[in-house]
Design an enzyme around this catalytic site. Structure first.
Site, PDB file in Angstrom:
ATOM      1  CG  HIS A 252      -3.724   0.637   4.778  1.00 17.36           C
ATOM      2  ND1 HIS A 252      -3.327  -0.030   3.739  1.00 17.36           N
ATOM      3  CD2 HIS A 252      -5.079   0.979   4.472  1.00 17.36           C
ATOM      4  CE1 HIS A 252      -4.083  -0.177   2.913  1.00 17.36           C
ATOM      5  NE2 HIS A 252      -4.922   0.462   2.789  1.00 17.36           N
TER       6      HIS A 252
ATOM      7  CB  CYS B 120      33.156  34.685  10.397  1.00 15.97           C
ATOM      8  SG  CYS B 120      33.078  36.126   9.232  1.00 15.97           S
TER       9      CYS B 120
ATOM     10  CB  CYS C  11      35.844  37.143  11.800  1.00 18.79           C
ATOM     11  SG  CYS C  11      34.559  38.334  11.642  1.00 18.79           S
TER      12      CYS C  11
ATOM     13  CB  CYS D 110      -0.884  -0.070   1.311  1.00 21.18           C
ATOM     14  SG  CYS D 110      -0.156  -0.150   2.787  1.00 21.18           S
TER      15      CYS D 110
ATOM     16  CB  CYS E  71      32.457  41.017  10.166  1.00 19.36           C
ATOM     17  SG  CYS E  71      32.047  39.529   9.162  1.00 19.36           S
TER      18      CYS E  71
END
Length: 366
Positions: A313, A229, A232, A44, A185
């Protein structure tokens, strides 16, 4: 409409004639067929997804167009095309078809489905769409190579090795943008990610719109989760969020209703009531989004019935020519639009037996 506990003992012929009577000879759509699918032992999960995809018109049309091409070596797509073609060319308007060839091929190709256990409909949808895309891409690649061989251009450099987009991508693929903003930043970095369906978390007494909004909520990365980052050149606190950049033609939404419970050491079903509207507009789009103002109509819902992922089901409700139909393996019934509310889920008890929307298919109006 109530839960169909006696559906399995309904007479197929009686069911078919009753459906024709319910729709009416004057209202029955020209060149449309409503056929149930035989269950080959807990299939099913497969039947429900196939019915949903059959009533996603762009998908059906492309599968039938593939069938019309020259004879190809048997694969999962040729078996699907044969099944869709068999439904679309039946002399009768309603009835039952056994998807035996497709199921046999599926079991042959993937061990996960090679048994008589209940499987996850979302896993099957994912596997099917990706497999079809792979088949189409491989065929395009072979066509190009054969063309080069024919023209004697085998030494030509490849333009790029990136696989071509197929009609599966044209229909279902959207793009997410993962945006991260450094709080030191203010630099924003973004990374795009394609999807064929979106999986969203569910909460009690909410709506799909709420679930999608939560999906795009801003998350703060701090403490041990700090973000590196590159501007940075160090780890910094940052804010992260997911946005939809490109909306697909058909948006397939998967509701994450199965959650692993540590104390039980198993997955349990979240039968939460989650309202899914007949019309949907997405708001969580990025600033550089393509077609950000798009309206969608609900065309199909795969419904899970039961209390857990490995039992229960699957059935499907679809919209066809303005009215709604329910497909439960070999049973097909016409239902009222109001009956869709029965598939939102329950307002209490997370593990209680329920019929609840699991995969939603929304089609764009444009």
């Amino acid at each position: 409409m109530t839960v169909r506990n006696i559906a399995s003992i309904c007479n197929m012929g009686t069911n078919a004639s009753a459906l024709e009577k319910d729709i009416g000879p004057e209202q029955f759509p020209i060149n449309e067929h409503y056929f149930g699918l035989v269950n080959f032992g807990n299939t099913c999960y497969c039947n429900s997804v196939l019915q949903a995809l059959y009533f996603c018109r762009p998908f059906r049309e492309n599968v039938l167009a593939y069938k019309a091409q020259q004879k190809k070596k048997e694969n999962l797509l040729t078996c699907l095309a044969d099944l869709f073609h068999s439904i679309a060319t039946q002399k009768k308007k309603v009835g039952v078809i056994p998807p035996k060839k497709f199921i046999s091929r599926l079991r042959k190709e993937n061990d996960l489905f090679d048994n008589y256990m209940q499987q996850d409909a979302h896993e099957f949808l994912n596997y099917l769409l990706n497999t079809i895309a792979d088949i189409l891409q491989e065929e395009k690649k072979q066509e190009k190579q054969n063309g080069k061989l024919k023209n004697g251009n085998m030494n030509e450099p490849a333009e790029n090795n990136k696989p071509e987009l197929t009609w599966v991508h044209e229909i279902f693929q959207g793009t997410l943008t993962n945006e991260t903003r450094c709080l030191n930043c203010e630099t924003v970095s973004s990374k795009d990610e394609d999807f064929l369906d979106l999986s969203v978390d569910v909460e009690q007494n909410t709506s799909i719109t709420h679930c999608l909004r939560d999906f795009s909520n801003t998350e703060t990365l701090c403490s041990e989760q700090k973000y590196y980052c590159e501007t940075c050149c160090s780890k910094q606190e940052a804010q992260k969020r997911m946005r939809v950049k490109k909306l697909p033609m058909i948006l397939a939404l998967h509701l994450k209703r199965f959650k692993y419970m540590e104390q039980l050491h198993r997955y349990t079903k979240l039968s939460y009531r989650v309202v899914f509207p007949l019309e949907l507009r997405l708001f969580n789009t990025s600033s550089d989004a393509v077609n950000l103002d798009r309206m969608y109509d609900l065309v199909a819902v795969v419904v899970h019935c039961g209390s857990g992922p490995n039992r229960g089901h699957y059935i499907t409700i679809v919209k066809s020519h303005g009215f709604w139909l329910l497909f439960d393996d070999d049973i097909v019934e016409k239902i009222d639009a109001q009956a869709i509310e029965e598939f939102y889920g329950l307002t209490s008890d997370i593990s209680k037996n329920s019929e609840s929307g699991y995969i939603l298919f929304y089609q764009s109006r444009e």
